[in-house]
Design an enzyme around this catalytic site. Structure first.
Site, PDB file in Angstrom:
ATOM      1  N   LYS A  79       5.334   9.773  -2.942  1.00 36.87           N
ATOM      2  CA  LYS A  79       5.952   8.451  -2.923  1.00 36.87           C
ATOM      3  C   LYS A  79       5.386   7.517  -3.983  1.00 36.87           C
ATOM      4  O   LYS A  79       5.981   6.500  -4.265  1.00 36.87           O
ATOM      5  CB  LYS A  79       5.880   7.827  -1.524  1.00 36.87           C
ATOM      6  CG  LYS A  79       4.571   7.285  -1.077  1.00 36.87           C
ATOM      7  CD  LYS A  79       4.854   6.401   0.141  1.00 36.87           C
ATOM      8  CE  LYS A  79       3.589   5.924   0.794  1.00 36.87           C
ATOM      9  NZ  LYS A  79       3.891   4.852   1.744  1.00 36.87           N
ATOM     10  N   ASP A  80       4.235   7.885  -4.568  1.00 38.42           N
ATOM     11  CA  ASP A  80       3.672   7.057  -5.643  1.00 38.42           C
ATOM     12  C   ASP A  80       4.166   7.484  -7.021  1.00 38.42           C
ATOM     13  O   ASP A  80       3.802   6.879  -8.029  1.00 38.42           O
ATOM     14  CB  ASP A  80       2.140   7.127  -5.612  1.00 38.42           C
ATOM     15  CG  ASP A  80       1.572   6.473  -4.362  1.00 38.42           C
ATOM     16  OD1 ASP A  80       2.178   5.500  -3.872  1.00 38.42           O
ATOM     17  OD2 ASP A  80       0.526   6.940  -3.882  1.00 38.42           O
ATOM     18  N   ARG A 130       8.739  -3.027   2.067  1.00 33.39           N
ATOM     19  CA  ARG A 130       9.642  -2.167   2.852  1.00 33.39           C
ATOM     20  C   ARG A 130       9.297  -2.285   4.337  1.00 33.39           C
ATOM     21  O   ARG A 130      10.184  -2.438   5.183  1.00 33.39           O
ATOM     22  CB  ARG A 130       9.494  -0.708   2.390  1.00 33.39           C
ATOM     23  CG  ARG A 130      10.266   0.307   3.229  1.00 33.39           C
ATOM     24  CD  ARG A 130       9.980   1.722   2.773  1.00 33.39           C
ATOM     25  NE  ARG A 130       8.574   2.075   2.909  1.00 33.39           N
ATOM     26  CZ  ARG A 130       7.987   2.468   4.034  1.00 33.39           C
ATOM     27  NH1 ARG A 130       8.697   2.559   5.142  1.00 33.39           N
ATOM     28  NH2 ARG A 130       6.699   2.753   4.074  1.00 33.39           N
ATOM     29  N   ARG A 131       7.992  -2.221   4.652  1.00 29.85           N
ATOM     30  CA  ARG A 131       7.595  -2.285   6.061  1.00 29.85           C
ATOM     31  C   ARG A 131       7.795  -3.682   6.632  1.00 29.85           C
ATOM     32  O   ARG A 131       8.354  -3.830   7.718  1.00 29.85           O
ATOM     33  CB  ARG A 131       6.127  -1.854   6.197  1.00 29.85           C
ATOM     34  CG  ARG A 131       5.932  -0.384   5.871  1.00 29.85           C
ATOM     35  CD  ARG A 131       4.471   0.035   5.941  1.00 29.85           C
ATOM     36  NE  ARG A 131       4.331   1.460   5.644  1.00 29.85           N
ATOM     37  CZ  ARG A 131       3.364   1.980   4.888  1.00 29.85           C
ATOM     38  NH1 ARG A 131       2.440   1.204   4.360  1.00 29.85           N
ATOM     39  NH2 ARG A 131       3.312   3.279   4.663  1.00 29.85           N
ATOM     40  N   ARG A 148      -4.877  -5.111   0.855  1.00 29.54           N
ATOM     41  CA  ARG A 148      -4.926  -4.112  -0.218  1.00 29.54           C
ATOM     42  C   ARG A 148      -6.191  -3.273  -0.079  1.00 29.54           C
ATOM     43  O   ARG A 148      -7.003  -3.472   0.804  1.00 29.54           O
ATOM     44  CB  ARG A 148      -4.909  -4.808  -1.601  1.00 29.54           C
ATOM     45  CG  ARG A 148      -3.589  -5.460  -1.979  1.00 29.54           C
ATOM     46  CD  ARG A 148      -2.499  -4.460  -2.319  1.00 29.54           C
ATOM     47  NE  ARG A 148      -2.953  -3.394  -3.181  1.00 29.54           N
ATOM     48  CZ  ARG A 148      -3.074  -3.465  -4.501  1.00 29.54           C
ATOM     49  NH1 ARG A 148      -2.756  -4.572  -5.118  1.00 29.54           N
ATOM     50  NH2 ARG A 148      -3.493  -2.438  -5.204  1.00 29.54           N
ATOM     51  N   ARG A 154      -9.175  -0.709   4.168  1.00 26.24           N
ATOM     52  CA  ARG A 154      -8.238  -1.374   5.090  1.00 26.24           C
ATOM     53  C   ARG A 154      -8.687  -1.249   6.541  1.00 26.24           C
ATOM     54  O   ARG A 154      -8.629  -2.208   7.297  1.00 26.24           O
ATOM     55  CB  ARG A 154      -6.839  -0.777   4.943  1.00 26.24           C
ATOM     56  CG  ARG A 154      -6.205  -1.160   3.642  1.00 26.24           C
ATOM     57  CD  ARG A 154      -4.795  -0.657   3.559  1.00 26.24           C
ATOM     58  NE  ARG A 154      -4.326  -0.784   2.189  1.00 26.24           N
ATOM     59  CZ  ARG A 154      -3.068  -0.831   1.826  1.00 26.24           C
ATOM     60  NH1 ARG A 154      -2.120  -0.758   2.735  1.00 26.24           N
ATOM     61  NH2 ARG A 154      -2.728  -0.956   0.572  1.00 26.24           N
ATOM     62  N   CYS A 242       8.386   1.147  -6.434  1.00 26.61           N
ATOM     63  CA  CYS A 242       7.605   1.312  -5.209  1.00 26.61           C
ATOM     64  C   CYS A 242       7.486   0.008  -4.427  1.00 26.61           C
ATOM     65  O   CYS A 242       7.048  -0.021  -3.298  1.00 26.61           O
ATOM     66  CB  CYS A 242       6.228   1.880  -5.511  1.00 26.61           C
ATOM     67  SG  CYS A 242       5.140   0.725  -6.341  1.00 26.61           S
TER      68      CYS A 242
END
Ligand code: DPM
Length: 319
Positions: A79-80, A130-131, A148, A154, A242
């Site tokens: 996905k990156d 997106r989330r 981040r 995190r 992205c």
């Protein structure tokens, strides 16, 4: 010596080691090593991803090394990896996909909650538009704030600061880190569509390097490749990077491939969403083309619903 390039985060190294181990098993006569590198995305931690303004945040430095033949293949979280490959580079293989869904990790103090029961104004940590876009409309009592840093950072912020009640993360990353016991909730596609390529590893190589292509094809998982190619084509047609609130979901049952895709406004109030299915036939390369066609057809449906304008508005709000 065949050199595998990877980012240096713990998750990236776990993924690169998985590739190294698999290659060693298949090619016991060959020698492999991992070279870790830092990318722009790892260094710039204080700016929203959507504002840094390059699509190749986590890949550029590795691709330069690949081009210079300092490394022979790169292991990415698929996905990156931007959908538009740079000239001279090829997505050589897609490995078997983990569960592609997103999940919730509540802080130690909020273990008893779920998203819908969290107290009003609880802060959800995510830097993914997106989330946040998809959940804002469903859970108007929650506040979304950026967080981040790599997964270790995190999780530390979640448990040590009092800022966040929970984090939203990809199940696959959490699972590979061995943190399954921290997952409080897995978000089904009805609640949240995942990112394009989420949960799969992509292997990038030099286009035309037949020897390396041969090696990495042994890592390929055909059903995962079909699903991810379909998702990536959907994204390519919509020119989503992205940092765009674009979600997908795919199902491959026998030869029937179903793709669902959505674009959501940043405040979550507007959503375009559609599903399309196709029966795949022929050999694998033919099926790959049909899978991509499905992605492209679905993008056209959303474009007819107004996706181009919605995406323009979103980009304008982000700049
Ligand atoms: C991309 C996004 C995020 C990563 C955007 C999105 C999440 C950013 C954030 C494209 N890459 O998903 O909407 O939460 O601030 C990333 C993760 C993984 C790969 C971590 C994660 C692991 C899962 C996988 C970051 N890239 O999403 O929780 O390999 O698919």
């Amino acid at each position: 010596m065949i050199v595998i390039g990877s980012r240096e985060s713990q998750l990236a190294m776990i993924q690169a080691n998985h590739v190294l181990k698999t290659l060693k098993e298949q090619f016991p006569d060959k020698e492999f090593e991992i070279k870790g590198m830092t990318t722009t995305g790892d260094q710039v931690l204080d700016t929203a991803l959507s504002k840094i303004g390059t699509k190749a945040l986590f890949t550029k430095e590795l691709e330069v090394a690949l081009d210079l033949k300092q490394i022979d293949l790169i292991v990415h979280s698929l996905k990156d990896l931007p959908t538009q490959m740079p000239p001279g580079m090829l997505l050589g293989a897609v490995m078997e996909r983990e569960n592609p869904l997103d999940c919730v990790i509540m802080s130690i103090k909020h273990q008893q909650y779920r998203l819908d029961t969290l107290p009003p104004n609880s802060v959800v940590g995510t830097s993914s538009v997106r989330r946040s876009a998809q959940l804002k409309a469903k859970y108007p009592h929650l506040v979304f704030e950026s967080v981040r840093g790599n997964l270790n950072t995190r999780l530390r912020k979640l448990d040590e600061d009092d800022t966040y009640s929970c984090l939203l993360l990809a199940y696959a990353g959490v699972h590979r880190m061995g943190w399954d016991s921290r997952i409080t909730q897995v978000l089904e596609p009805e609640v949240m569509l995942h990112a394009v390529g989420q949960g799969a590893l992509g292997i990038e190589i030099r286009d035309g390097d037949a020897q390396i292509l041969d090696l990495v094809r042994s890592l390929n998982h055909n059903p995962s490749e079909l699903r991810c190619f379909s998702e990536r084509e959907f994204m390519r047609q919509l020119e989503g990077g992205c940092s765009v609130p674009l979600g997908v979901s795919t199902d491959l049952i026998g030869d029937q491939l179903t793709l669902t895709g959505s674009v959501t406004s940043l405040d979550g109030k507007q959503q375009l969403k559609a599903s399309l299915k196709t029966d795949l036939s022929g050999d694998h390369p033919q099926k790959l083309q049909q899978a991509q066609q499905l992605g492209s057809d679905l993008a056209q449906i959303l474009i007819k619903q107004g996706a181009t304008t919605l995406l323009q508005e979103i980009r304008h709000q982000q700049s």
